[in-house]
Design a protein around this motif. Sequence first.
Motif, mmCIF file in Angstrom:
data_model
loop_
_atom_site.group_PDB
_atom_site.id
_atom_site.type_symbol
_atom_site.label_atom_id
_atom_site.label_comp_id
_atom_site.label_asym_id
_atom_site.label_seq_id
_atom_site.Cartn_x
_atom_site.Cartn_y
_atom_site.Cartn_z
ATOM 1 N N LEU A 1 11.277 -2.907 -1.347
ATOM 2 C CA LEU A 1 11.238 -1.503 -2.108
ATOM 3 C C LEU A 1 10.439 -0.746 -1.395
ATOM 4 O O LEU A 1 9.483 -1.165 -0.759
ATOM 5 C CB LEU A 1 10.622 -2.081 -3.556
ATOM 6 N N ILE A 2 10.756 0.715 -1.439
ATOM 7 C CA ILE A 2 10.286 1.601 -1.042
ATOM 8 C C ILE A 2 9.765 2.608 -1.959
ATOM 9 O O ILE A 2 10.778 2.971 -2.860
ATOM 10 C CB ILE A 2 11.013 2.425 0.151
ATOM 11 N N ALA A 3 8.448 2.915 -2.438
ATOM 12 C CA ALA A 3 8.122 3.826 -3.460
ATOM 13 C C ALA A 3 8.519 5.150 -3.053
ATOM 14 O O ALA A 3 8.173 5.368 -1.590
ATOM 15 C CB ALA A 3 6.637 3.660 -3.899
ATOM 16 N N PHE A 4 8.898 5.991 -3.914
ATOM 17 C CA PHE A 4 9.573 7.409 -3.503
ATOM 18 C C PHE A 4 8.770 8.468 -4.392
ATOM 19 O O PHE A 4 8.709 8.281 -5.778
ATOM 20 C CB PHE A 4 11.179 7.416 -3.594
ATOM 21 N N TRP A 5 8.107 9.315 -3.854
ATOM 22 C CA TRP A 5 7.588 10.712 -4.437
ATOM 23 C C TRP A 5 8.013 11.781 -3.957
ATOM 24 O O TRP A 5 8.195 11.870 -2.597
ATOM 25 C CB TRP A 5 6.166 10.521 -4.790
ATOM 26 N N ALA A 6 8.530 12.771 -4.671
ATOM 27 C CA ALA A 6 9.010 14.003 -4.007
ATOM 28 C C ALA A 6 8.316 15.239 -5.010
ATOM 29 O O ALA A 6 8.589 15.053 -6.140
ATOM 30 C CB ALA A 6 10.373 14.068 -3.730
ATOM 31 N N THR B 1 6.387 5.159 0.609
ATOM 32 C CA THR B 1 5.462 4.189 1.031
ATOM 33 C C THR B 1 5.999 2.878 0.532
ATOM 34 O O THR B 1 6.611 2.575 -0.492
ATOM 35 C CB THR B 1 4.001 4.447 -0.068
ATOM 36 N N THR B 2 5.456 1.921 1.469
ATOM 37 C CA THR B 2 5.779 0.553 1.319
ATOM 38 C C THR B 2 4.762 -0.479 2.250
ATOM 39 O O THR B 2 4.288 0.192 3.267
ATOM 40 C CB THR B 2 7.452 0.229 1.838
ATOM 41 N N SER B 3 4.827 -1.628 1.819
ATOM 42 C CA SER B 3 4.311 -2.554 2.690
ATOM 43 C C SER B 3 5.034 -3.319 3.434
ATOM 44 O O SER B 3 4.350 -4.444 4.153
ATOM 45 C CB SER B 3 3.033 -3.274 1.647
ATOM 46 N N HIS B 4 6.362 -3.488 3.423
ATOM 47 C CA HIS B 4 7.065 -4.183 4.011
ATOM 48 C C HIS B 4 7.378 -3.756 5.563
ATOM 49 O O HIS B 4 7.562 -2.652 5.739
ATOM 50 C CB HIS B 4 8.469 -4.106 3.685
#
Length: 146
Positions: free
Chosen positions: A85-90, A112-115
């Motif tokens: 998963l990639i966290a998305f904020w805009a 943001t992601t930790s992958h």
Amino acid sequence: MIGEKIYEYVVDVQDTLEYGLSLASILSGEMNPPLHGARFDVHFDGHVEGRISGKISGADFAFMRPDGHVELNIHAKIDVGDGRLIAFWAGGLGRLRAGKPVLDLAENVRLTTSHADYDWVNGRQIWATGTADLALGKISLEAFMQ
């Protein structure tokens, strides 16, 4: 737009929560946004294509200002598969086109992601532009990484 195009998407609006004022009444010209503004939560989902590909789902906790411009506050997730998963904020601004239920969108995106496969998104400046066709319930965007 300058930079590398990293994704584009067309998503469908699934639900819109209204807090005492109908978005349709503003778009039709029956009402103007109140002096204190109006809040609308727009839930969406769809597919992302490009260097980042997968499914995106989330919500825009939008605030319509008295001048009719919409302040964007989007929180979502991009599922690129295999549990990654990639966290998305805009954040950004939507401007209503004169006489049409269409918003022109300009966004400042943070991913943001930790992958490890996608850690290249962390801390990068990403700009996105597109439209939200409120009559069709479709949001289309292209995003560019600086």
